[in-house]
Design a protein around this motif. Sequence first.
Motif, mmCIF file in Angstrom:
data_model
loop_
_atom_site.group_PDB
_atom_site.id
_atom_site.type_symbol
_atom_site.label_atom_id
_atom_site.label_comp_id
_atom_site.label_asym_id
_atom_site.label_seq_id
_atom_site.Cartn_x
_atom_site.Cartn_y
_atom_site.Cartn_z
ATOM 1 N N GLY A 80 22.016 -14.642 114.459
ATOM 2 C CA GLY A 80 22.512 -15.648 115.391
ATOM 3 C C GLY A 80 23.816 -16.279 114.976
ATOM 4 O O GLY A 80 24.581 -16.770 115.822
ATOM 5 N N GLU A 81 24.107 -16.281 113.684
ATOM 6 C CA GLU A 81 25.338 -16.891 113.188
ATOM 7 C C GLU A 81 26.563 -16.012 113.418
ATOM 8 O O GLU A 81 27.682 -16.408 113.090
ATOM 9 N N ASN A 82 26.371 -14.826 113.993
ATOM 10 C CA ASN A 82 27.510 -13.979 114.362
ATOM 11 C C ASN A 82 28.163 -14.439 115.660
ATOM 12 O O ASN A 82 29.261 -13.974 116.005
ATOM 13 N N LEU A 83 27.478 -15.326 116.393
ATOM 14 C CA LEU A 83 27.880 -15.641 117.761
ATOM 15 C C LEU A 83 28.408 -17.059 117.906
ATOM 16 O O LEU A 83 27.941 -17.988 117.232
ATOM 17 N N ALA A 84 29.364 -17.209 118.830
ATOM 18 C CA ALA A 84 29.825 -18.529 119.234
ATOM 19 C C ALA A 84 28.819 -19.125 120.212
ATOM 20 O O ALA A 84 27.861 -18.473 120.627
ATOM 21 N N ALA A 85 29.039 -20.379 120.588
ATOM 22 C CA ALA A 85 28.097 -21.071 121.477
ATOM 23 C C ALA A 85 27.944 -20.381 122.821
ATOM 24 O O ALA A 85 26.888 -20.473 123.455
ATOM 25 N N ASP A 86 28.982 -19.667 123.275
ATOM 26 C CA ASP A 86 28.908 -19.004 124.579
ATOM 27 C C ASP A 86 28.323 -17.592 124.500
ATOM 28 O O ASP A 86 28.301 -16.870 125.501
ATOM 29 N N GLY A 87 27.841 -17.182 123.315
ATOM 30 C CA GLY A 87 27.223 -15.876 123.177
ATOM 31 C C GLY A 87 28.174 -14.748 122.861
ATOM 32 O O GLY A 87 27.734 -13.602 122.710
ATOM 33 N N THR A 88 29.466 -15.026 122.759
ATOM 34 C CA THR A 88 30.427 -14.005 122.339
ATOM 35 C C THR A 88 30.465 -13.930 120.817
ATOM 36 O O THR A 88 30.080 -14.876 120.120
ATOM 37 N N PHE A 89 30.919 -12.800 120.297
ATOM 38 C CA PHE A 89 31.091 -12.688 118.856
ATOM 39 C C PHE A 89 32.152 -13.668 118.374
ATOM 40 O O PHE A 89 33.149 -13.918 119.069
ATOM 41 N N LEU A 90 31.935 -14.209 117.192
ATOM 42 C CA LEU A 90 32.965 -15.030 116.574
ATOM 43 C C LEU A 90 34.220 -14.174 116.361
ATOM 44 O O LEU A 90 34.147 -12.949 116.266
ATOM 45 N N PRO A 91 35.400 -14.807 116.268
ATOM 46 C CA PRO A 91 36.614 -14.041 115.968
ATOM 47 C C PRO A 91 36.481 -13.266 114.658
ATOM 48 O O PRO A 91 35.732 -13.665 113.758
ATOM 49 N N ALA A 92 37.216 -12.178 114.554
ATOM 50 C CA ALA A 92 37.108 -11.301 113.395
ATOM 51 C C ALA A 92 37.337 -12.035 112.087
ATOM 52 O O ALA A 92 36.617 -11.801 111.105
ATOM 53 N N GLU A 93 38.321 -12.945 112.054
ATOM 54 C CA GLU A 93 38.590 -13.639 110.795
ATOM 55 C C GLU A 93 37.442 -14.551 110.393
ATOM 56 O O GLU A 93 37.137 -14.708 109.198
ATOM 57 N N GLU A 94 36.756 -15.144 111.369
ATOM 58 C CA GLU A 94 35.603 -15.992 111.044
ATOM 59 C C GLU A 94 34.429 -15.150 110.562
ATOM 60 O O GLU A 94 33.706 -15.537 109.629
ATOM 61 N N LEU A 95 34.217 -14.020 111.197
ATOM 62 C CA LEU A 95 33.153 -13.128 110.745
ATOM 63 C C LEU A 95 33.449 -12.604 109.334
ATOM 64 O O LEU A 95 32.543 -12.533 108.494
ATOM 65 N N ARG A 96 34.705 -12.267 109.094
ATOM 66 C CA ARG A 96 35.040 -11.764 107.763
ATOM 67 C C ARG A 96 34.771 -12.824 106.704
ATOM 68 O O ARG A 96 34.197 -12.540 105.651
ATOM 69 N N LYS A 97 35.146 -14.068 106.989
ATOM 70 C CA LYS A 97 34.891 -15.163 106.045
ATOM 71 C C LYS A 97 33.384 -15.331 105.828
ATOM 72 O O LYS A 97 32.917 -15.515 104.693
ATOM 73 N N ARG A 98 32.628 -15.273 106.908
ATOM 74 C CA ARG A 98 31.165 -15.417 106.804
ATOM 75 C C ARG A 98 30.572 -14.359 105.880
ATOM 76 O O ARG A 98 29.747 -14.671 105.005
#
Length: 279
Positions: free
Chosen positions: A201-219
């Motif tokens: 669930g932490e891969n997604l923004a509040a609207d259900g889209t994937f987080l931006p690539a840079e945020e996912l990479r940081k995660r």
Amino acid sequence: MTVTTTVAELRELLASDTPPVLLDVRWALGDPHGRAHHAEGHIPGAVYVDLDTELASAPSPEGGRHPLPAIEDLQEAAHRWGIRQDQPVVIYDDSGNTAAARAWWLLRYAGLSRVTLLDGALGAWRAAGLPLESGPPTGPPPGDVVLRAGALPVVDADGAAELAVSGLLLDARAGERYRGEVEPVDPRAGHIPGAVSAPTGENLAADGTFLPAEELRKRFEERGAGAADRIGVYCGSGVTAAHQIAALEIAGFEAALFPGSWSAWSADPGRPAATGGRP
């Protein structure tokens, strides 16, 4: 490779001379009514895909709740869905693509490259004010695509155990299941020793889209992906782990799937289980 297609891009593709095959994988743990949900309203032209019977083979203690289907069975299903050679495929569900990613991963594993997830899933289509159609699914003209297994990496239970020691093994389940506080479906609670919690669930923004690539990479870097030579992912039964692999690909990482996941691991009394918030 491109992992997602936006709603705007899908509208253009559907209006083009070479529209994609559109697959609706409506499924959620504890909700067996995906076909009925599809009939109530789906993106026009979408073909319903049954996760339990078309994206998995029969459950077993060794294979878990959703073993990978035989490639011959998957190809037969792809023909029913109308997939033709070199035709793009766009896949969605109504839960942030956490189920649709299973079809995305399987078709990529079977050698197809032009397969994407509708970013934001059905919710994004609705939010754009676009029409839905209702009624029972109708079969498209049969496809002719040829599938071959092995284009994406997989590991078995021994491989997952090894990755937890010498690489990075991510557990995509909710944190409370990782910690062993609850276990609603599988034989034992806990996680594979050495695995790191990374809820899907932490891969997604509040609207259900994937987080931006840079945020996912940081995660994922915060969980050790940057330093790991090899990455593996598991979940309860190999479904939402595919969503994690999609997010990792957006972030620039390749990861192997443990298809049996916790459902197979926990069914083997010889496999250890860890509890608590630490690997």
